[in-house]
Design an enzyme around this catalytic site. Structure first.
Site, PDB file in Angstrom:
ATOM      1  N   ASP A  81      42.580  45.266  38.055  1.00  0.00           N
ATOM      2  CA  ASP A  81      42.095  46.323  37.158  1.00  0.00           C
ATOM      3  C   ASP A  81      41.380  47.469  37.875  1.00  0.00           C
ATOM      4  OD1 ASP A  81      40.133  44.299  37.712  1.00  0.00           O
ATOM      5  OD2 ASP A  81      38.854  45.113  36.147  1.00  0.00           O
ATOM      6  N   GLU A 138      38.379  42.211  36.296  1.00  0.00           N
ATOM      7  CA  GLU A 138      37.257  41.813  37.170  1.00  0.00           C
ATOM      8  C   GLU A 138      36.037  42.675  36.873  1.00  0.00           C
ATOM      9  OE1 GLU A 138      34.337  41.296  39.854  1.00  0.00           O
ATOM     10  OE2 GLU A 138      35.366  43.221  39.864  1.00  0.00           O
TER      11      GLU A 138
HETATM   12 NI    NI Z   1      35.999  45.224  43.114  1.00  0.00          NI
END
Ligand code: NI
Length: 389
Positions: A81, A138
């Protein structure tokens, strides 16, 4: 041994994948395009199994080695991401999506793990099973946790798991790792202080939430300076203050947002308890009411000591003894790979990104010249962790 030659041969191809991801950043769990490309490539490489939709948009590839009796299964993880940041570079592959950019190098992480998968599926020079894990979200969404809760470890029989993150400031061709706590636990709080609004000229008829907020902010500074052992690490930062609209009106409410970071469960518990007590007590002392939401976020990222030695050894095999720092300081940033390390022993290493702007900076860019080192390390972990017989 330097970079693996075969990997150097297709480093340009990996870079072209990386730049395509960079141009097309996606946030959180909405990494549909990226995950689609990852799954497509893993299939094209000849992975034995490619599973999509784990942890919503996570992708897992299974690569079986020669299976000469070993039942070992090692997981390698990358994140996919991007961030809600407007890119401020002038690279030709600059983000095409307004307000979104790969400012943490997850485009590089995804491409490097794809490169490793391509090599491993082609050569299969190991005895065991390599699992390549591509996670969403994340950056704040806890995608690793969602994948774990979706049965990632059990479903693929993962026994150990490794993570890698680029690090600006560390030279390209260098690695840094440490045993034990490596990235912080990150918790956050929202505090609404309910006072009593009124005319600024008649403060005795109100309970001023701005004054209360000021005392709360000051008192919270004692958590790090006077509660936590000076030899331990913690952060308490109030980062948002909202209250009032006028020159001459005492508002009814004040809202504070903040973050609390720590490197051990003990300091985490202690900090939370003190933050709660201080907020409650200070508000009460001034006749205000505290409404506190305290949320625990990512846990501490803890490297298993034995797996740290193994991962550092694999890194030394690529870049030599002097280019691997095994006593790097922990960072107070957080990393959701921590959820995977809570499930299985493993380690998380930093890959030198050279002298670039820091992660999450609008002018940051993943350094493509680091790619062959990262890919070679992934391959080395599989080939030395599960040597072919
Ligand atoms: Ni990172």
């Amino acid at each position: 041994m330097p970079i693996i030659n075969r990997i150097a041969d297709f480093a340009d191809e990996i870079t072209s994948w990386r730049r395509d991801f960079h141009e097309n950043p996606e946030l959180q769990f909405d990494v549909h395009r990226t995950a689609g490309i990852v799954a497509e490539k893993l299939k094209a490489f000849g992975c034995d199994e490619v599973v999509t939709g784990i942890g919503r948009t996570g992708v897992v590839g299974v690569i079986k080695g020669r299976l000469n009796g070993s039942k070992k299964v090692i997981g390698l993880r990358a994140d996919m991401d991007a961030l809600p940041i407007e890119e401020a570079t002038d690279v030709p592959y600059k983000s095409k999506v307004p307000g979104k950019m790969h400012a943490c190098g997850h485009d590089g992480h995804t491409s490097m793990l794809l490169g490793a998968a391509k090599y491993l599926a082609e050569t299969r020079n190991f005895d065991g099973i390599a699992i390549v894990i591509f996670q969403p979200a994340e950056e704040g969404g806890g995608g690793a946790d969602v994948m774990v809760k979706d049965g990632l470890m059990e479903r693929f029989g993962i026994q150990e798991v490794y993570g890698m993150h680029n690090m600006p400031g560390i030279p390209v061709g260098h690695f840094a790792i440490r045993p034990g706590p490596t990235a912080a636990a990150a918790d956050r709080f929202t505090l609404v202080i309910e006072g009593k609004g009124g005319h600024a000229a008649q403060p005795h008829n109100s309970v001023d939430p701005i004054l209360v907020a000021s005392h709360v902010i000051t008192a919270l500074q004692s958590v790090v300076s006077r509660t936590v052992d000076p030899l331990d690490s913690a952060v308490v930062s109030v980062c948002t203050v909202k209250a009032g609209e006028a020159y001459n009106v005492i508002p009814h409410q004040a809202t504070l947002l903040g973050t609390v970071r720590s490197l051990t469960p003990q300091v985490r518990d202690l900090s939370e308890a003190r933050v709660r007590t201080i907020i409650e007590s200070v508000c009460t002392a001034f006749g205000a009411t505290a409404k506190l939401d305290y949320d625990r976020g990512y846990p501490v990222t803890v490297n298993d000591p034995e797996k740290t030695v193994f991962m550092a050894e694999a890194a030394r095999a690529i870049v030599g003894d002097t280019a691997v720092d095994t006593s790097v300081l922990p960072m107070m940033g957080a990393e959701d790979f921590s959820y995977m390390l809570e499930q299985r022993p493993g380690a998380y290493i930093f890959l030198g990104n050279g002298d670039t702007p820091g992660c999450h900076h609008p002018a940051y860019d993943f350094n493509d010249s680091a790619t062959p080192y990262g890919v070679s390390l992934w391959v080395k972990i599989i080939e030395t962790g599960m040597p072919a017989r």
